[in-house]
Design an enzyme around this catalytic site. Sequence first.
Site, PDB file in Angstrom:
ATOM      1  N   ILE A   1       6.539   9.429  -4.044  1.00 53.58           N
ATOM      2  CA  ILE A   1       6.135   8.210  -3.632  1.00 53.58           C
ATOM      3  C   ILE A   1       6.242   7.824  -1.974  1.00 53.58           C
ATOM      4  O   ILE A   1       7.390   8.313  -1.682  1.00 53.58           O
ATOM      5  CB  ILE A   1       6.371   6.939  -4.581  1.00 53.58           C
ATOM      6  CG1 ILE A   1       5.231   6.005  -4.517  1.00 53.58           C
ATOM      7  CG2 ILE A   1       7.809   6.414  -4.304  1.00 53.58           C
ATOM      8  CD1 ILE A   1       5.336   5.135  -5.428  1.00 53.58           C
TER       9      ILE A   1
ATOM     10  N   MET B   1       0.888   3.460  -8.141  1.00 55.05           N
ATOM     11  CA  MET B   1       1.136   2.644  -6.758  1.00 55.05           C
ATOM     12  C   MET B   1       0.847   1.329  -7.149  1.00 55.05           C
ATOM     13  O   MET B   1       0.229   0.843  -7.955  1.00 55.05           O
ATOM     14  CB  MET B   1       0.047   3.281  -5.823  1.00 55.05           C
ATOM     15  CG  MET B   1       0.283   4.628  -5.526  1.00 55.05           C
ATOM     16  SD  MET B   1      -1.085   5.626  -4.920  1.00 55.05           S
ATOM     17  CE  MET B   1      -1.832   6.389  -6.564  1.00 55.05           C
TER      18      MET B   1
ATOM     19  N   ASN C   1       0.720  -1.300  -0.022  1.00 53.58           N
ATOM     20  CA  ASN C   1       0.076   0.000  -0.036  1.00 53.58           C
ATOM     21  C   ASN C   1       0.858   1.287  -0.021  1.00 53.58           C
ATOM     22  O   ASN C   1       1.927   1.387   0.817  1.00 53.58           O
ATOM     23  CB  ASN C   1      -0.855  -0.075   1.129  1.00 53.58           C
ATOM     24  CG  ASN C   1      -2.203  -0.617   0.903  1.00 53.58           C
ATOM     25  OD1 ASN C   1      -3.037   0.255   0.494  1.00 53.58           O
ATOM     26  ND2 ASN C   1      -2.377  -2.036   1.059  1.00 53.58           N
ATOM     27  N   THR C   2       0.395   2.246  -0.870  1.00 54.64           N
ATOM     28  CA  THR C   2       1.306   3.397  -1.278  1.00 54.64           C
ATOM     29  C   THR C   2       0.514   4.401  -1.542  1.00 54.64           C
ATOM     30  O   THR C   2      -0.607   4.341  -2.135  1.00 54.64           O
ATOM     31  CB  THR C   2       2.368   2.887  -2.496  1.00 54.64           C
ATOM     32  OG1 THR C   2       2.974   1.696  -1.926  1.00 54.64           O
ATOM     33  CG2 THR C   2       3.257   3.819  -2.557  1.00 54.64           C
ATOM     34  N   ILE C   3       0.982   5.698  -1.534  1.00 51.38           N
ATOM     35  CA  ILE C   3       0.347   6.791  -2.083  1.00 51.38           C
ATOM     36  C   ILE C   3       1.677   7.356  -3.083  1.00 51.38           C
ATOM     37  O   ILE C   3       2.798   7.334  -3.011  1.00 51.38           O
ATOM     38  CB  ILE C   3       0.036   7.825  -1.106  1.00 51.38           C
ATOM     39  CG1 ILE C   3       0.961   8.402  -0.452  1.00 51.38           C
ATOM     40  CG2 ILE C   3      -0.989   7.491  -0.288  1.00 51.38           C
ATOM     41  CD1 ILE C   3       1.943   9.913  -1.090  1.00 51.38           C
TER      42      ILE C   3
END
Length: 572
Positions: free
Chosen positions: A397, A462, A380-382
């Site tokens: 990121i 992402m 999970n990432t933005i």
Amino acid sequence: MVKPSQMKNFFKIFLLHFALHHSSVSYSQDRPTGKPWATRSEVIAQHGMVCTSHPLATQAGIDILKKGGNAIDAAIAANACLGLMEPNSCGVGGDLFVIVWDAKTQKLYGLNASGRSPKGLTRQYFKDKNLQTVPPYGPLPVTVPGCVDGWFELHKKFGRLKMSEILQPSIDYAMNGFPVTEVIAYNIHHGTELFINFPNYKETYTINGNELRKGDIFKNPGLANTYRLLATKGRDEFYKGTIAKTIVEFIKSQGGFLELSDFSAHQADWVDPVSTSYRGYDVWELPPNGQGISVLQMLNILEGYDIKKFGFGSPEHVHYFVEAKKLAYEDRAKYYADPQFSKVPVKQLISKEYAKKRRVLIKEDKAGEDYEAGELSDNNTIYLSVADKDGNMVSLIQSISRNMGSGMVPPGLGFMLHDRGELFSLADGHANVFEPGKRPFHTIIPAFITKEGKPFLSFGVMGGSFQPLGHVQIIMDIVDFGMNLQEAGDAPRIDHIGSSSPFNSVRGENGGMITLENGFSYELIRRLMEMGHQVGWGSGTYGGYQAIKVDLEKRIYYGASESRKDGCAMGY
């Protein structure tokens, strides 16, 4: 009563309207291409652009630009808001990577703000516990969070406004509250199911013990106070002061190994981005410990095929893309690691000569089943992108790894610690094997494209191990298939699972499996299966996306944001 002459005119208008909307012939050079999956047009603005996965974070970035801040200031402000508003994906308990185009020097800068493992934890501990992999939850996968140091490194080198001004929007939202969006409510629900009984989770991420739902007004006074400390006392408060002490005491109480010395020794690294050319465009990624160079490896292989001629969604398009991924990911599993501990042959891996040798392994009409890594002499990432009136552009990121990270919430601080250490290998002799004070293999990667030495596109996708696949597909959609920014983001995506892993001893077998997002044809699936591919439908990891393109001649920005999430692109 309608007169015959009026009816005749009405009929003409109806026919014209029908023809314009149903004909395949373009009636204007500015007419959108009309891809069936396109959700909306691009956002276009002159003075600045902010693209994030949350509308309020995007607005906060725009407000910073309007106050006189630059793209770097706005990126930090937006990231701070996302740490509050999208806590399942990111926050100051995680790591950060950035590529910056600096308008003054006309140059790209890369920042690796990922943290290292505790120096007091050794691989023998895992062996004594009969652990074959680093656990995904609890204190053991927690490495030193690098995000805060990354913010302050960016600010020191490029920032314009005071950090107190930059962090104020997120402080206000944390104190006064904001409405939880649909996608975030869905993701937090799964984190709550898993972590509700973990220490400090309920106090931080529920409302009076009730899980967060769409539309709930969520406040996080603990995070507001953490941001205030950073705004007034600086980065050392996180790495040498009360915040560091709180984290260390908490992790040790849970059976972990982080020490104050691990925090005080932490430092982000400015690194040179690396690139390859793809049909006249220079694509830039950061070198390992991230997986960015797999994008460059895939593009080098794909450049040998006339992808444009095959067409989007054709069997050849999908087949060659997936085979290039399989080859690059075998190298990813074998070679990618912290370059301070392992010699990563980056120049050879991203060379055209090496791609030519690897390309000959691909069969025209048959899926590859058992590729090996090349012989040479990784959630999970933005993601967010920001551009300002001076021409500065930021590709950033940031992540806490798994959904809601490690489950470790230090008391009173208002954020979750990441579990990035899960991505170490425990296998003897592996380049990415766990060692004290080492950075693990990383999946999060920002990207940038230049053309003839000038900025062209800041973008990211992402989605854990999917990210290189997402980068390559966006580039192919724009360069090979002529899509605009929003169409490229909305286009159905291709995932492939089952390659060898860089963080455990699992070897890829039987060619893995392609998963296709809804939007591809049944005829494509049938043809791929005839070629020997295993194909799934609909269920896969297709990531998230933001992008900003610059038109230097007209001096305008184009922005696009992921339609699969809550975010938006906004300019002014």
